[in-house]
Write a protein that holds these residues in place. Structure first.
Motif, PDB file in Angstrom:
ATOM      1  N   PRO A  86       0.817  -1.227   0.000  1.00 60.84           N
ATOM      2  CA  PRO A  86       0.000   0.000   0.000  1.00 60.84           C
ATOM      3  C   PRO A  86       0.849   1.275   0.000  1.00 60.84           C
ATOM      4  CG  PRO A  86      -0.674  -1.485   1.778  1.00 60.84           C
ATOM      5  CD  PRO A  86       0.558  -2.053   1.154  1.00 60.84           C
ATOM      6  N   ALA A  87       1.954   1.247   0.722  1.00 58.67           N
ATOM      7  CA  ALA A  87       2.829   2.426   0.769  1.00 58.67           C
ATOM      8  C   ALA A  87       3.454   2.664  -0.599  1.00 58.67           C
ATOM      9  CB  ALA A  87       3.907   2.233   1.830  1.00 58.67           C
ATOM     10  N   ARG A  88       3.858   1.603  -1.273  1.00 66.74           N
ATOM     11  CA  ARG A  88       4.478   1.741  -2.597  1.00 66.74           C
ATOM     12  C   ARG A  88       3.470   2.232  -3.620  1.00 66.74           C
ATOM     13  NH1 ARG A  88       9.335   2.533  -5.334  1.00 66.74           N
ATOM     14  NH2 ARG A  88       8.279   3.302  -7.162  1.00 66.74           N
ATOM     15  N   LYS A  89       2.238   1.714  -3.553  1.00 65.82           N
ATOM     16  CA  LYS A  89       1.193   2.175  -4.481  1.00 65.82           C
ATOM     17  C   LYS A  89       0.915   3.652  -4.278  1.00 65.82           C
ATOM     18  CE  LYS A  89      -0.974  -2.279  -5.228  1.00 65.82           C
ATOM     19  NZ  LYS A  89      -2.149  -3.129  -5.032  1.00 65.82           N
ATOM     20  N   HIS A  90       0.860   4.084  -3.026  1.00 73.35           N
ATOM     21  CA  HIS A  90       0.651   5.508  -2.730  1.00 73.35           C
ATOM     22  C   HIS A  90       1.823   6.338  -3.265  1.00 73.35           C
ATOM     23  CE1 HIS A  90      -0.673   9.094  -0.656  1.00 73.35           C
ATOM     24  NE2 HIS A  90       0.536   9.201  -0.145  1.00 73.35           N
ATOM     25  N   LEU A  91       3.034   5.845  -3.074  1.00 77.00           N
ATOM     26  CA  LEU A  91       4.214   6.553  -3.559  1.00 77.00           C
ATOM     27  C   LEU A  91       4.217   6.631  -5.080  1.00 77.00           C
ATOM     28  CD1 LEU A  91       6.811   7.994  -2.745  1.00 77.00           C
ATOM     29  CD2 LEU A  91       7.965   5.781  -2.839  1.00 77.00           C
ATOM     30  N   ASP A  92       3.799   5.566  -5.750  1.00 73.04           N
ATOM     31  CA  ASP A  92       3.737   5.579  -7.211  1.00 73.04           C
ATOM     32  C   ASP A  92       2.771   6.652  -7.714  1.00 73.04           C
ATOM     33  OD1 ASP A  92       5.614   3.576  -7.456  1.00 73.04           O
ATOM     34  OD2 ASP A  92       4.144   1.977  -7.776  1.00 73.04           O
TER      35      ASP A  92
END
Length: 98
Positions: free
Chosen positions: A42-48
């Protein structure tokens, strides 16, 4: 690390990186930030999404402007923003396992 450097710069779109500027600076390049994939995804998707919004807001005029920064060993550098931006996106596509 690169996004934090960009977040404090005065380049177009840097307001999209306000949340990144608040993140703790990693203590090392190999620091494990998330304990497992369930926390990471979830953190990576938000960062993307953040990276997409930020990159869409960039201004072509900024690419030749200098970016002064310190590397992970606190050495000073100053390079054209466009050059380090290319380096940043190369990191996003190159698997770290290699």
């Amino acid at each position: 690390m690169w996004l934090k450097r960009f977040a404090v710069g005065s380049f177009a779109g840097s307001s999209h990186l306000a949340g990144v500027a608040l993140l703790a600076k990693p203590s090392a390049l190999n620091e494990i930030i998330y304990a497992d994939l369930d926390a990471f995804l979830p953190a990576r998707k938000h960062l993307d999404v953040t990276i997409c919004h930020w990159s869409e807001a960039l201004d072509e005029a900024d690419l030749d402007r200098p970016l002064a920064y310190k590397n992970s060993k606190e050495a000073d550098f100053c390079k054209p923003f466009g050059l380090v931006l290319q380096h940043f996106f190369n990191h996003q596509t190159h698997p770290a396992a290699n």
